[in-house]
Scaffold this motif. Structure first.
Motif, PDB file in Angstrom:
ATOM      1  N   TYR A  53      32.781  66.365  30.502  1.00 45.10           N
ATOM      2  CA  TYR A  53      31.468  66.362  29.851  1.00 45.10           C
ATOM      3  C   TYR A  53      31.507  67.288  28.640  1.00 45.10           C
ATOM      4  CZ  TYR A  53      29.173  63.877  33.685  1.00 45.10           C
ATOM      5  OH  TYR A  53      28.792  62.927  34.606  1.00 45.10           O
ATOM      6  N   LYS A  54      30.643  67.010  27.674  1.00 44.14           N
ATOM      7  CA  LYS A  54      30.570  67.837  26.473  1.00 44.14           C
ATOM      8  C   LYS A  54      29.536  68.940  26.667  1.00 44.14           C
ATOM      9  CE  LYS A  54      32.093  64.229  23.295  1.00 44.14           C
ATOM     10  NZ  LYS A  54      31.767  63.413  22.087  1.00 44.14           N
ATOM     11  N   GLY A  55      29.914  69.943  27.424  1.00 49.33           N
ATOM     12  CA  GLY A  55      29.027  71.073  27.658  1.00 49.33           C
ATOM     13  C   GLY A  55      28.570  71.188  29.097  1.00 49.33           C
ATOM     14  N   ALA A  56      28.122  72.402  29.445  1.00 46.83           N
ATOM     15  CA  ALA A  56      27.711  72.670  30.821  1.00 46.83           C
ATOM     16  C   ALA A  56      26.419  71.953  31.192  1.00 46.83           C
ATOM     17  CB  ALA A  56      27.545  74.180  31.012  1.00 46.83           C
ATOM     18  N   ALA A  57      25.475  71.853  30.259  1.00 49.78           N
ATOM     19  CA  ALA A  57      24.166  71.289  30.590  1.00 49.78           C
ATOM     20  C   ALA A  57      24.252  69.857  31.121  1.00 49.78           C
ATOM     21  CB  ALA A  57      23.244  71.358  29.377  1.00 49.78           C
ATOM     22  N   PRO A  58      24.895  68.920  30.418  1.00 52.99           N
ATOM     23  CA  PRO A  58      24.958  67.558  30.973  1.00 52.99           C
ATOM     24  C   PRO A  58      25.797  67.469  32.248  1.00 52.99           C
ATOM     25  CG  PRO A  58      26.306  67.740  28.989  1.00 52.99           C
ATOM     26  CD  PRO A  58      25.494  68.997  29.070  1.00 52.99           C
ATOM     27  N   ALA A  59      26.825  68.284  32.350  1.00 54.15           N
ATOM     28  CA  ALA A  59      27.654  68.270  33.562  1.00 54.15           C
ATOM     29  C   ALA A  59      26.847  68.718  34.771  1.00 54.15           C
ATOM     30  CB  ALA A  59      28.871  69.174  33.367  1.00 54.15           C
ATOM     31  N   LEU A  60      26.099  69.788  34.614  1.00 54.08           N
ATOM     32  CA  LEU A  60      25.307  70.307  35.724  1.00 54.08           C
ATOM     33  C   LEU A  60      24.154  69.376  36.079  1.00 54.08           C
ATOM     34  CD1 LEU A  60      25.307  74.055  34.644  1.00 54.08           C
ATOM     35  CD2 LEU A  60      26.396  73.115  36.691  1.00 54.08           C
TER      36      LEU A  60
ATOM     37  N   ASP B 283      24.149  66.127  35.856  1.00 50.19           N
ATOM     38  CA  ASP B 283      24.696  65.015  36.629  1.00 50.19           C
ATOM     39  C   ASP B 283      25.079  65.452  38.037  1.00 50.19           C
ATOM     40  OD1 ASP B 283      24.414  62.738  35.181  1.00 50.19           O
ATOM     41  OD2 ASP B 283      26.557  62.333  34.947  1.00 50.19           O
ATOM     42  N   LEU B 284      25.521  66.693  38.188  1.00 57.63           N
ATOM     43  CA  LEU B 284      25.840  67.205  39.521  1.00 57.63           C
ATOM     44  C   LEU B 284      24.565  67.369  40.338  1.00 57.63           C
ATOM     45  CD1 LEU B 284      27.913  68.296  41.510  1.00 57.63           C
ATOM     46  CD2 LEU B 284      27.722  70.537  40.411  1.00 57.63           C
ATOM     47  N   VAL B 285      23.520  67.899  39.733  1.00 60.81           N
ATOM     48  CA  VAL B 285      22.232  68.031  40.417  1.00 60.81           C
ATOM     49  C   VAL B 285      21.697  66.650  40.814  1.00 60.81           C
ATOM     50  CG1 VAL B 285      19.807  68.674  40.095  1.00 60.81           C
ATOM     51  CG2 VAL B 285      21.618  70.223  39.339  1.00 60.81           C
ATOM     52  N   GLY B 286      21.928  65.672  39.938  1.00 56.33           N
ATOM     53  CA  GLY B 286      21.458  64.318  40.218  1.00 56.33           C
ATOM     54  C   GLY B 286      22.290  63.558  41.231  1.00 56.33           C
ATOM     55  N   GLY B 287      23.393  64.128  41.673  1.00 60.54           N
ATOM     56  CA  GLY B 287      24.213  63.478  42.690  1.00 60.54           C
ATOM     57  C   GLY B 287      25.194  62.468  42.152  1.00 60.54           C
ATOM     58  N   ASN B 288      25.394  62.437  40.841  1.00 61.77           N
ATOM     59  CA  ASN B 288      26.314  61.456  40.264  1.00 61.77           C
ATOM     60  C   ASN B 288      27.776  61.884  40.373  1.00 61.77           C
ATOM     61  OD1 ASN B 288      24.156  59.766  39.385  1.00 61.77           O
ATOM     62  ND2 ASN B 288      23.824  61.146  37.660  1.00 61.77           N
ATOM     63  N   VAL B 289      28.003  63.178  40.543  1.00 58.34           N
ATOM     64  CA  VAL B 289      29.350  63.728  40.734  1.00 58.34           C
ATOM     65  C   VAL B 289      29.288  64.707  41.903  1.00 58.34           C
ATOM     66  CG1 VAL B 289      30.202  63.384  38.385  1.00 58.34           C
ATOM     67  CG2 VAL B 289      28.887  65.443  38.944  1.00 58.34           C
ATOM     68  N   THR B 290      30.456  65.185  42.338  1.00 65.35           N
ATOM     69  CA  THR B 290      30.521  65.933  43.591  1.00 65.35           C
ATOM     70  C   THR B 290      30.512  67.442  43.437  1.00 65.35           C
ATOM     71  OG1 THR B 290      31.868  64.121  44.448  1.00 65.35           O
ATOM     72  CG2 THR B 290      31.831  66.178  45.740  1.00 65.35           C
ATOM     73  N   ALA B 291      31.338  67.976  42.537  1.00 66.27           N
ATOM     74  CA  ALA B 291      31.553  69.427  42.514  1.00 66.27           C
ATOM     75  C   ALA B 291      31.944  69.912  41.132  1.00 66.27           C
ATOM     76  CB  ALA B 291      32.631  69.805  43.532  1.00 66.27           C
ATOM     77  N   ILE B 292      31.803  71.221  40.938  1.00 64.51           N
ATOM     78  CA  ILE B 292      32.154  71.843  39.662  1.00 64.51           C
ATOM     79  C   ILE B 292      32.582  73.286  39.903  1.00 64.51           C
ATOM     80  CG2 ILE B 292      29.851  72.751  39.157  1.00 64.51           C
ATOM     81  CD1 ILE B 292      30.278  71.989  36.221  1.00 64.51           C
ATOM     82  N   MET B 293      33.487  73.786  39.072  1.00 61.55           N
ATOM     83  CA  MET B 293      33.751  75.213  38.948  1.00 61.55           C
ATOM     84  C   MET B 293      33.271  75.595  37.569  1.00 61.55           C
ATOM     85  SD  MET B 293      37.389  76.053  40.772  1.00 61.55           S
ATOM     86  CE  MET B 293      37.681  75.599  42.491  1.00 61.55           C
ATOM     87  N   ASP B 294      32.342  76.545  37.523  1.00 63.50           N
ATOM     88  CA  ASP B 294      31.636  76.798  36.259  1.00 63.50           C
ATOM     89  C   ASP B 294      31.209  78.260  36.202  1.00 63.50           C
ATOM     90  OD1 ASP B 294      30.290  75.604  33.850  1.00 63.50           O
ATOM     91  OD2 ASP B 294      28.505  76.365  34.869  1.00 63.50           O
ATOM     92  N   PRO B 295      31.169  78.861  34.993  1.00 61.19           N
ATOM     93  CA  PRO B 295      30.710  80.249  34.877  1.00 61.19           C
ATOM     94  C   PRO B 295      29.307  80.459  35.427  1.00 61.19           C
ATOM     95  CG  PRO B 295      31.817  79.587  32.867  1.00 61.19           C
ATOM     96  CD  PRO B 295      31.682  78.344  33.712  1.00 61.19           C
ATOM     97  N   MET B 296      29.054  81.673  35.876  1.00 59.19           N
ATOM     98  CA  MET B 296      27.767  81.989  36.492  1.00 59.19           C
ATOM     99  C   MET B 296      26.596  81.825  35.539  1.00 59.19           C
ATOM    100  SD  MET B 296      28.024  84.939  39.302  1.00 59.19           S
ATOM    101  CE  MET B 296      28.930  84.652  40.824  1.00 59.19           C
ATOM    102  N   LEU B 297      26.803  82.134  34.263  1.00 61.32           N
ATOM    103  CA  LEU B 297      25.703  82.066  33.313  1.00 61.32           C
ATOM    104  C   LEU B 297      24.999  80.721  33.367  1.00 61.32           C
ATOM    105  CD1 LEU B 297      24.091  83.258  30.933  1.00 61.32           C
ATOM    106  CD2 LEU B 297      25.810  82.289  29.411  1.00 61.32           C
ATOM    107  N   SER B 298      25.765  79.638  33.429  1.00 64.81           N
ATOM    108  CA  SER B 298      25.164  78.307  33.422  1.00 64.81           C
ATOM    109  C   SER B 298      24.857  77.781  34.820  1.00 64.81           C
ATOM    110  CB  SER B 298      26.078  77.319  32.674  1.00 64.81           C
ATOM    111  OG  SER B 298      27.428  77.512  33.005  1.00 64.81           O
ATOM    112  N   SER B 299      25.655  78.171  35.835  1.00 61.84           N
ATOM    113  CA  SER B 299      25.471  77.615  37.181  1.00 61.84           C
ATOM    114  C   SER B 299      24.520  78.399  38.067  1.00 61.84           C
ATOM    115  CB  SER B 299      26.824  77.519  37.899  1.00 61.84           C
ATOM    116  OG  SER B 299      27.574  76.440  37.433  1.00 61.84           O
ATOM    117  N   LEU B 300      24.481  79.719  37.891  1.00 60.44           N
ATOM    118  CA  LEU B 300      23.703  80.557  38.806  1.00 60.44           C
ATOM    119  C   LEU B 300      22.230  80.161  38.905  1.00 60.44           C
ATOM    120  CD1 LEU B 300      23.861  82.943  40.751  1.00 60.44           C
ATOM    121  CD2 LEU B 300      23.338  84.457  38.819  1.00 60.44           C
ATOM    122  N   PRO B 301      21.538  79.848  37.801  1.00 56.80           N
ATOM    123  CA  PRO B 301      20.131  79.451  37.941  1.00 56.80           C
ATOM    124  C   PRO B 301      19.940  78.233  38.847  1.00 56.80           C
ATOM    125  CG  PRO B 301      20.631  79.958  35.655  1.00 56.80           C
ATOM    126  CD  PRO B 301      21.942  79.938  36.376  1.00 56.80           C
ATOM    127  N   PHE B 302      20.864  77.290  38.803  1.00 55.87           N
ATOM    128  CA  PHE B 302      20.763  76.105  39.659  1.00 55.87           C
ATOM    129  C   PHE B 302      21.010  76.474  41.125  1.00 55.87           C
ATOM    130  CE2 PHE B 302      21.702  74.331  35.496  1.00 55.87           C
ATOM    131  CZ  PHE B 302      20.852  73.236  35.428  1.00 55.87           C
TER     132      PHE B 302
END
Length: 329
Positions: free
Chosen positions: A190-197, A199-218
Motif C-alpha cells: 500500500y502507498k502509506g500507512a493510512a490506506p493499509a490500516l 483495509d486491515l480495520v475493514g477486514g480486507n487483509v489479515t495482519a500488519i507490522m507497523d510503527p506505533m505512531l500510526s497503529s497505536l490509535p487503532f
C-alpha cells in the motif's frame, strides 16, 4: 592622470584588497535563511511525525525557520534523489527512516542515488518498535494461534505493508519466512500507512507490522488487536502485549529508526552545528516525552556513530532480504 581618475582607481584597489583579506567576515553565519527538511513520505506517517518534532526543536536552537517539505513517492526515493542533487550548504536536509538504507538492496538496478556516498549523516534521533496487529474479528489471541492458522490454510490470509522495503515489510517477510509460509501468504503493498490500516480495520487483509505512531490509535480504539511488539522489551504504552521474543521468536528484534542527513560534502562546521542542535533536542524532556507518547524511544547517535550504525544495519537487512527472498516484481 587626472586626480579624480586616480582616486577612483585607489578606491577600487582598496575594495579588492579588503575583499581578499577578509573573506570570512563577508560570509553570514549559518543559518542565515530558512532551512528545509525534506521528508520523502506523505504527511501523517511515522517519519513525518518524528521529523516535525525535530524541526520544531531545531528551529528553537538555530534561531531560524525550519520547515518540513514532503516529497513522497517510490518508497522514499524521489525525495532522496532530490536531496542528493541539492547543494551541500545546510539549507536542504533530509529526514528518513531505515528504509533509506534498505532501498539500495532492493532497487540496485534502478536507484538514482548512492544512499551512502551521496549523503552526509548528521544524527540519529529515535527508534521505535513495530506493533504486530490483526483485525479484531480474526479469532486469535496470540502469535502462536495465528501461526497455526497460517500453516493450516495459508491461502486464506494476506499481510499488508505501508511501503515496499519498509521495516514493517521486512518484519512481515521475516516472520512469514520463519513460520514457513513465505511463499504462500502474500504481502500486499500500500502507498502509506493510512490506506493499509483502513483495509486491515475493514477486514480486507489479515495482519500488519507497523510503527506505533500510526497503529497505536487503532489498537487503543479496539479497531485492531495487537499480538506482539518487535522490541527487546514490552512497551509501556502496551504493557500487556508480549514481545516477539516472548511469543517464541527468539531472535526477532526489529526497529524502525530515524535520522537526519544532508547532501554529501556538507562542511564539517555546519554538520557539527546541526548535530549539536539535534543532540540538544533529544536531551530535552518535552521532546523525549512527546516521542514516548507516540511510541518512539529517543536514541541519539552522533555523525560518526550513526555512519557505523548504518553500515551494520545495511548488512543485517541484506541478510533478511536474502533469507526471505524478497524481490522486486
Amino acid at each position: 592622470m587626472q586626480p579624480a581618475r586616480r582616486s577612483t582607481l585607489r578606491l577600487a584597489a582598496m575594495t579588492l584588497f579588503l575583499g581578499a583579506a577578509m573573506p570570512a567576515a563577508a560570509q553570514p553565519s549559518y543559518p542565515s535563511k530558512p532551512v528545509t527538511i525534506v521528508v520523502p513520505h506523505a504527511p501523517g506517517g511515522a517519519v513525518d511525525g518524528v521529523a516535525r518534532l525535530l524541526a520544531n526543536k531545531l528551529q528553537e536552537d538555530l534561531k531560524q525557520t525550519v520547515v518540513v517539505e514532503n516529497r513522497a513517492g517510490a518508497s522514499g526515493m524521489i525525495g532522496a534523489a532530490h536531496v542528493a542533487r541539492s547543494e551541500a550548504d545546510g539549507y536542504t536536509l533530509y529526514f528518513n527512516a531505515s528504509i533509506h538504507v534498505i532501498n539500495p538492496l532492493l532497487y540496485a538496478k534502478s536507484i538514482q542515488f548512492d544512499a551512502i556516498n551521496d549523503f552526509t549523516p548528521i544524527s540519529m534521533v529515535a527508534q521505535g518498535e513495530l506493533i504486530f496487529s490483526v483485525n479484531p474479528q480474526l479469532p486469535v489471541d496470540s502469535v502462536a494461534e495465528l501461526v497455526q492458522r497460517l500453516k493450516d490454510k495459508p491461502q486464506n490470509y494476506t499481510f499488508v505493508t505501508s511501503g515496499f522495503g519498509s521495516a514493517g515489510h521486512l518484519g512481515a517477510a521475516k516472520f512469514l519466512h520463519e513460520v514457513g509460509v513465505g511463499k504462500e501468504v502474500p504481502i500486499a503493498l500500500y502507498k502509506g500507512a493510512a490506506p493499509a490500516l483502513q483495509d486491515l480495520v475493514g477486514g480486507n487483509v489479515t495482519a500488519i507490522m507497523d510503527p506505533m505512531l500510526s497503529s497505536l490509535p487503532f489498537v487503543k480504539a479496539g479497531k485492531l488487536h495487537a499480538l506482539a511488539v518487535t522490541g527487546a522489551k514490552r512497551n509501556p504504552l502496551l504493557p500487556d502485549v508480549p514481545t516477539m521474543q516472548e511469543a517464541g521468536f527468539k531472535d526477532f528484534e526489529l526497529y524502525s529508526w530515524y535520522g537526519l542527513w544532508a547532501p554529501a560534502k556538507l562542511p564539517a562546521d555546519i554538520r557539527d552545528k546541526l548535530d549539536a542542535a539535534a543532540r540538544h533536542a533529544v536531551e530535552q524532556a518535552d521532546f523525549k516525552e512527546r516521542l514516548t507518547t507516540l511510541g518512539f524511544e529517543p536514541y541519539y547517535r552522533n555523525a560518526k556513530d550513526f555512519s557505523g550504525f548504518i553500515n551494520a544495519e545495511t548488512t543485517r537487512y541484506d541478510g533478511i532480504i536474502k533469507a526471505a527472498d524478497i524481490k522486486i516484481d
